[in-house]
Every structure is written in C-alpha cells, then in structure tokens.
Design a protein around this motif. Structure first.
Motif: not given
Length: 223
Positions: A2-8, A20-30, A38-41, A216-218
């Motif tokens: 299975k593909r890994p996905c991080l839960l925060l 801002d946090w998801p935006k940071q992650i999106q830019q890194r994934k691009i 990543v899934l933020f809740l 994740v943010i680090a």
C-alpha cells in the motif's frame, strides 16, 4: 504494497496556519513526487471562507463582522469552527486516478463510510457535492488541484454550532445544515478522527501512519 500516507492531527489551529501547512506540503510534492502523501485533520476557530469566484451575495453579514478569507478552492461560502473536523488531503492523483470527479466522489465515500461506523446513513445528492443525512447537509467538500496534487478537502460538522451558518447561504444552497451529534448524541470530534482515518485508508487504499506535525513540516524542501 500500500502507498504510505501520513496522518497529522494538530488539534485546533487558526485557519491561516492550517492552510499554510498543506500548501507547504503541496509545493514539496510538486517538486518531489517521492514526498509522502499527507492527510491533515484539524479544527479551526470560527472563520468563513469563500471559494474562488464565489458569489458575495451568499454572505449576509457586514464586512469586518467576522473573519473571512477568499481561498483557491471551488465552491461557495462556508463556515469552519470548533466541533467541525476539517480534512486537508495532499495527494498526488497521478498515483491514484487523474480524475477530479472521481476524487470528489472518493471524499464523499470516506465520509459516508465514517458515518456508517456510527450507524448513520450518509447520502449523496445528485448534481451536488457533499454528504447529507435525512435531508441535512453534514459535510461540505471543496478542492483545488495543481499539477494533480490536491489541496483543501472536506469539512464534517460533528458538534458544530449551527447558528454560525445563519449569516451565510452555505455553499449557495437552501437545504438545512446539520451535524453528526443530531443523529448520534454524545459524539465528539475526537471520536470521529479514528473513524475518518480508517475510512480514508480503505477508500484510497493507503497505509495511514499517524506522525507528529514537526516530523512532516521539518522535512527539507528538495533543491
């Protein structure tokens, strides 16, 4: 495998920080397709958001009365506040399916399965996006995708103060807004987090791993 996905699950955070946090992650994934999904809740303090191109006529309060942000997502005005779980999945749809209609239906399925764990029947409404229970809209969905990497997501009313919706036309619709607590007294947002996580992992076929936010943010931004 299975593909890994991080839960925060950082708890109650301001809308601007939670965005801002998801935006940071999106830019890194691009920049790096190997960066984990990543899934933020989260929960937010009271705030209203407008979708890109949404109609200001659906906002019934005077400017400056409440915190209001225009965002990149699709859809009309909505409310976020305590007692509502907001999910921000940051997924590379190239690894799933490059189909936005499919993705919206998958998010609905996550919420429908989540409610089923509480013996609540969630339903779709033809031609609309979101999840309803007995005619009440309990979940709203609005997304933005850049280079097939997702932003924004869903908002599930659990114990949300529904009076907050009285000063807007939620999502531009006239149907009543509801919350999970109406159909499952005593439920809390904390009760829903593991149910959403389980349903999300099932629907997207991922290995969801709960990790600290700092891990994740680090993560370094690829050069």
């Amino acid at each position: 495998m299975k593909r890994p996905c991080l839960l925060l699950t950082p708890g109650l955070v301001s809308y601007t920080q939670g965005w801002d946090w998801p935006k940071q992650i999106q830019q890194r994934k691009i920049q790096d397709s190997q960066h984990p999904d990543v899934l933020f809740l989260v929960e937010h303090p009271p705030v209203y958001t407008l979708g890109q191109g949404s109609d200001p006529e659906f906002v019934k309060f005077a400017p400056g009365t409440f915190e209001l942000h225009r965002t990149e997502r699709g859809g009309e005005v909505t409310y976020h506040g305590p007692g509502q779980l907001v999910g921000y999945p940051v997924l590379d749809l190239r690894a799933y399916r490059q189909d936005l209609h499919w993705y919206l239906r998958q998010l609905e399925e996550v919420l429908i399965r989540t409610l089923s764990h509480l013996d609540i029947t969630g339903e779709r409404v033809a031609g609309l996006t979101g999840v309803w229970v007995k005619g009440y809209k309990v979940a709203a969905i609005g997304i933005k995708v850049s280079r097939w990497v997702t932003l924004h997501g869903f908002a599930l009313n659990v114990t949300t103060d529904l009076r907050a919706f009285e000063v807007i036309v939620p999502c531009g619709l006239t149907q009543p807004v509801g919350r999970v607590e109406q159909f499952c007294p005593g439920v809390s947002p904390a009760d829903l987090i593991p149910l959403i996580a389980t349903s999300f992992a099932e629907v997207f076929g991922v290995d969801l791993q709960l990790v600290p936010l700092a891990q994740v943010i680090a993560l370094p931004v690829p050069q």
